[in-house]
Write a protein that holds these residues in place. Structure first.
Motif, PDB file in Angstrom:
ATOM      1  N   ASP A 191      -0.581  13.126  -5.146  1.00 38.62           N
ATOM      2  CA  ASP A 191      -1.830  12.424  -4.821  1.00 38.62           C
ATOM      3  C   ASP A 191      -1.920  11.069  -5.533  1.00 38.62           C
ATOM      4  O   ASP A 191      -2.909  10.772  -6.213  1.00 38.62           O
ATOM      5  CB  ASP A 191      -3.035  13.293  -5.189  1.00 38.62           C
ATOM      6  CG  ASP A 191      -3.034  14.614  -4.437  1.00 38.62           C
ATOM      7  OD1 ASP A 191      -2.655  14.611  -3.252  1.00 38.62           O
ATOM      8  OD2 ASP A 191      -3.384  15.645  -5.036  1.00 38.62           O
ATOM      9  N   THR A 192      -0.873  10.261  -5.371  1.00 38.15           N
ATOM     10  CA  THR A 192      -0.797   8.968  -6.054  1.00 38.15           C
ATOM     11  C   THR A 192      -0.977   7.838  -5.040  1.00 38.15           C
ATOM     12  O   THR A 192      -0.280   7.796  -4.023  1.00 38.15           O
ATOM     13  CB  THR A 192       0.553   8.811  -6.767  1.00 38.15           C
ATOM     14  OG1 THR A 192       0.676   9.846  -7.752  1.00 38.15           O
ATOM     15  CG2 THR A 192       0.656   7.458  -7.452  1.00 38.15           C
ATOM     16  N   ARG A 193      -1.891   6.930  -5.333  1.00 37.99           N
ATOM     17  CA  ARG A 193      -2.148   5.771  -4.467  1.00 37.99           C
ATOM     18  C   ARG A 193      -1.959   4.498  -5.293  1.00 37.99           C
ATOM     19  O   ARG A 193      -2.473   4.365  -6.399  1.00 37.99           O
ATOM     20  CB  ARG A 193      -3.583   5.826  -3.926  1.00 37.99           C
ATOM     21  CG  ARG A 193      -3.992   4.600  -3.096  1.00 37.99           C
ATOM     22  CD  ARG A 193      -3.504   4.702  -1.680  1.00 37.99           C
ATOM     23  NE  ARG A 193      -3.838   3.514  -0.887  1.00 37.99           N
ATOM     24  CZ  ARG A 193      -5.009   3.316  -0.272  1.00 37.99           C
ATOM     25  NH1 ARG A 193      -5.969   4.233  -0.375  1.00 37.99           N
ATOM     26  NH2 ARG A 193      -5.227   2.226   0.444  1.00 37.99           N
ATOM     27  N   ARG A 212       4.908  -0.179   7.958  1.00 36.23           N
ATOM     28  CA  ARG A 212       5.544   0.908   7.205  1.00 36.23           C
ATOM     29  C   ARG A 212       7.015   0.603   6.959  1.00 36.23           C
ATOM     30  O   ARG A 212       7.740   0.158   7.850  1.00 36.23           O
ATOM     31  CB  ARG A 212       5.406   2.226   7.966  1.00 36.23           C
ATOM     32  CG  ARG A 212       6.044   3.406   7.246  1.00 36.23           C
ATOM     33  CD  ARG A 212       5.613   4.713   7.845  1.00 36.23           C
ATOM     34  NE  ARG A 212       6.296   5.832   7.204  1.00 36.23           N
ATOM     35  CZ  ARG A 212       5.897   7.094   7.297  1.00 36.23           C
ATOM     36  NH1 ARG A 212       4.829   7.391   8.000  1.00 36.23           N
ATOM     37  NH2 ARG A 212       6.563   8.053   6.680  1.00 36.23           N
ATOM     38  N   ASP A 228       0.868  -1.186   0.000  1.00 37.86           N
ATOM     39  CA  ASP A 228       0.000   0.000   0.000  1.00 37.86           C
ATOM     40  C   ASP A 228       0.903   1.234   0.000  1.00 37.86           C
ATOM     41  O   ASP A 228       1.657   1.460   0.947  1.00 37.86           O
ATOM     42  CB  ASP A 228      -0.897  -0.005   1.231  1.00 37.86           C
ATOM     43  CG  ASP A 228      -2.012   1.035   1.150  1.00 37.86           C
ATOM     44  OD1 ASP A 228      -1.966   1.897   0.243  1.00 37.86           O
ATOM     45  OD2 ASP A 228      -2.929   0.994   1.980  1.00 37.86           O
ATOM     46  N   VAL A 229       0.836   1.998  -1.096  1.00 34.16           N
ATOM     47  CA  VAL A 229       1.720   3.150  -1.279  1.00 34.16           C
ATOM     48  C   VAL A 229       0.874   4.412  -1.428  1.00 34.16           C
ATOM     49  O   VAL A 229      -0.079   4.438  -2.217  1.00 34.16           O
ATOM     50  CB  VAL A 229       2.608   2.983  -2.533  1.00 34.16           C
ATOM     51  CG1 VAL A 229       3.552   4.165  -2.684  1.00 34.16           C
ATOM     52  CG2 VAL A 229       3.370   1.672  -2.467  1.00 34.16           C
ATOM     53  N   ARG A 230       1.230   5.433  -0.691  1.00 39.39           N
ATOM     54  CA  ARG A 230       0.577   6.740  -0.811  1.00 39.39           C
ATOM     55  C   ARG A 230       1.674   7.793  -0.997  1.00 39.39           C
ATOM     56  O   ARG A 230       2.535   7.932  -0.121  1.00 39.39           O
ATOM     57  CB  ARG A 230      -0.250   7.074   0.433  1.00 39.39           C
ATOM     58  CG  ARG A 230      -1.351   6.072   0.741  1.00 39.39           C
ATOM     59  CD  ARG A 230      -1.932   6.320   2.125  1.00 39.39           C
ATOM     60  NE  ARG A 230      -2.836   5.251   2.519  1.00 39.39           N
ATOM     61  CZ  ARG A 230      -4.166   5.313   2.432  1.00 39.39           C
ATOM     62  NH1 ARG A 230      -4.722   6.425   1.965  1.00 39.39           N
ATOM     63  NH2 ARG A 230      -4.914   4.309   2.817  1.00 39.39           N
ATOM     64  N   GLY A 248       4.768  11.015   2.036  1.00 41.98           N
ATOM     65  CA  GLY A 248       3.884   9.868   1.909  1.00 41.98           C
ATOM     66  C   GLY A 248       4.435   8.684   2.675  1.00 41.98           C
ATOM     67  O   GLY A 248       5.328   8.821   3.512  1.00 41.98           O
ATOM     68  N   ARG A 265       1.804  11.655  -1.457  1.00 39.21           N
ATOM     69  CA  ARG A 265       1.094  12.938  -1.527  1.00 39.21           C
ATOM     70  C   ARG A 265       1.836  13.908  -2.430  1.00 39.21           C
ATOM     71  O   ARG A 265       1.219  14.663  -3.187  1.00 39.21           O
ATOM     72  CB  ARG A 265       0.920  13.500  -0.112  1.00 39.21           C
ATOM     73  CG  ARG A 265      -0.115  12.734   0.711  1.00 39.21           C
ATOM     74  CD  ARG A 265      -0.258  13.301   2.109  1.00 39.21           C
ATOM     75  NE  ARG A 265       0.860  12.903   2.951  1.00 39.21           N
ATOM     76  CZ  ARG A 265       0.917  11.735   3.610  1.00 39.21           C
ATOM     77  NH1 ARG A 265      -0.071  10.862   3.514  1.00 39.21           N
ATOM     78  NH2 ARG A 265       1.958  11.447   4.374  1.00 39.21           N
ATOM     79  N   THR A 267      -1.922   0.170  -4.761  1.00 38.16           N
ATOM     80  CA  THR A 267      -2.051  -1.036  -3.942  1.00 38.16           C
ATOM     81  C   THR A 267      -1.837  -2.259  -4.824  1.00 38.16           C
ATOM     82  O   THR A 267      -2.235  -2.271  -5.996  1.00 38.16           O
ATOM     83  CB  THR A 267      -3.431  -1.132  -3.263  1.00 38.16           C
ATOM     84  OG1 THR A 267      -4.455  -1.162  -4.266  1.00 38.16           O
ATOM     85  CG2 THR A 267      -3.673   0.033  -2.328  1.00 38.16           C
TER      86      THR A 267
END
Length: 264
Positions: A23-25, A68, A7-9, A60, A11, A27
């Motif tokens: 703003d990239t998500r 994490r 799971d990568v976020r 992010g 910002r 999974t």
């Protein structure tokens, strides 16, 4: 569906004063193969480096199995466009690096060489290998830590077409055999459709804004798949249309920012 393996976020990721990703998500689920597809400069390799823990200068987080990550992990095997073998080490020691290829490490390296179709070359130096052989060694090295996921940055773009098809087949075989997920950066629509369960289209941002993932395509064609299969034509058209539409929009936006020529 199960909880995401990855799971990568992101910002924001900035480089030299410019926002590359925003703003990239992302999974990825266990055993899933996902391709990042898009033009040069859209942030594909940057996103892969963030996942791999090779770039930590971003706003992010990256989580693997809900934990994490703050840097590289042995659970993520990384395979680059070039094999990047150490020329002074033989094949077995390249695979096991930084461990010495002794005892169990040597046995594991030999087993991986068998798996990637290169038995009996453990004592060879990289200079004796063809490009395809070197990339097979790189795949074996990526498998050495028994990762749960492979990260591949255009891993087959530097080899000839026949070798490329063999390496694609090898990738599918090893991920299936080990139950691994994979994240692949590619420019090649047909490669993405052949390998992937999902294709994520990326584009650079407009007017200085950061880029990111702009479209997701599920690939449900039954495996094993045929290359350039007629049944993939609608999916290929969707990807081409998405890439072309975003490129045209970016070009139009760029043209608007060019000052008018006084003498024109």
């Amino acid at each position: 569906m199960s909880e995401p393996l990855l799971d990568v976020r992101v910002r924001a990721k900035r480089y030299d004063g410019r926002t590359v990703l925003a703003d990239t998500r992302l999974t990825i689920h266990p055993g899933e193969i996902v391709s990042l597809l898009g033009p040069s400069g859209c942030g594909k390799s940057t996103l892969l480096r963030i996942v791999a823990g090779l770039d930590r200068d971003f706003d992010g987080e990256v989580a693997l199995r809900g934990i994490r990550l703050d840097g590289p992990s042995p659970e993520l095997g990384v395979i680059f466009q070039e094999p990047r073998l150490l020329p002074w080490l033989d094949v077995a020691n390249n695979i096991s690096f930084p461990q010495r290829a002794r005892g169990e490490a040597a046995r594991q390296a030999a087993a991986l060489l068998d798996e990637v179709g290169l038995p009996g070359i453990k004592e060879s130096l990289p200079k004796a290998l063809s490009g395809g052989m070197a990339q097979r060694v790189a795949i074996a090295r990526g498998l050495f830590s028994r990762p749960c996921m492979l990260l591949l940055d255009e891993p087959f773009s530097a080899v000839d077409a026949i070798t490329r098809t063999r390496l694609q087949d090898l990738l599918l075989a090893v991920t299936r055999a080990h139950g691994m997920a994979a994240l692949i950066v590619t420019h090649d629509i047909d490669e993405a459709l052949l390998l992937s369960d999902r294709v994520l289209v990326m584009q650079a941002g407009e007017a200085g804004a950061g880029g990111g993932i702009v479209h997701e395509l599920l690939v449900t064609t039954t495996r094993p798949r045929e290359r350039h299969a007629a049944e993939d034509a609608p999916l290929r058209r969707v990807l081409l249309d998405r890439l072309a539409a975003r490129s045209d929009r970016a070009a139009t936006s760029a043209a608007r920012t060019v000052p008018a020529c006084p003498s024109c």
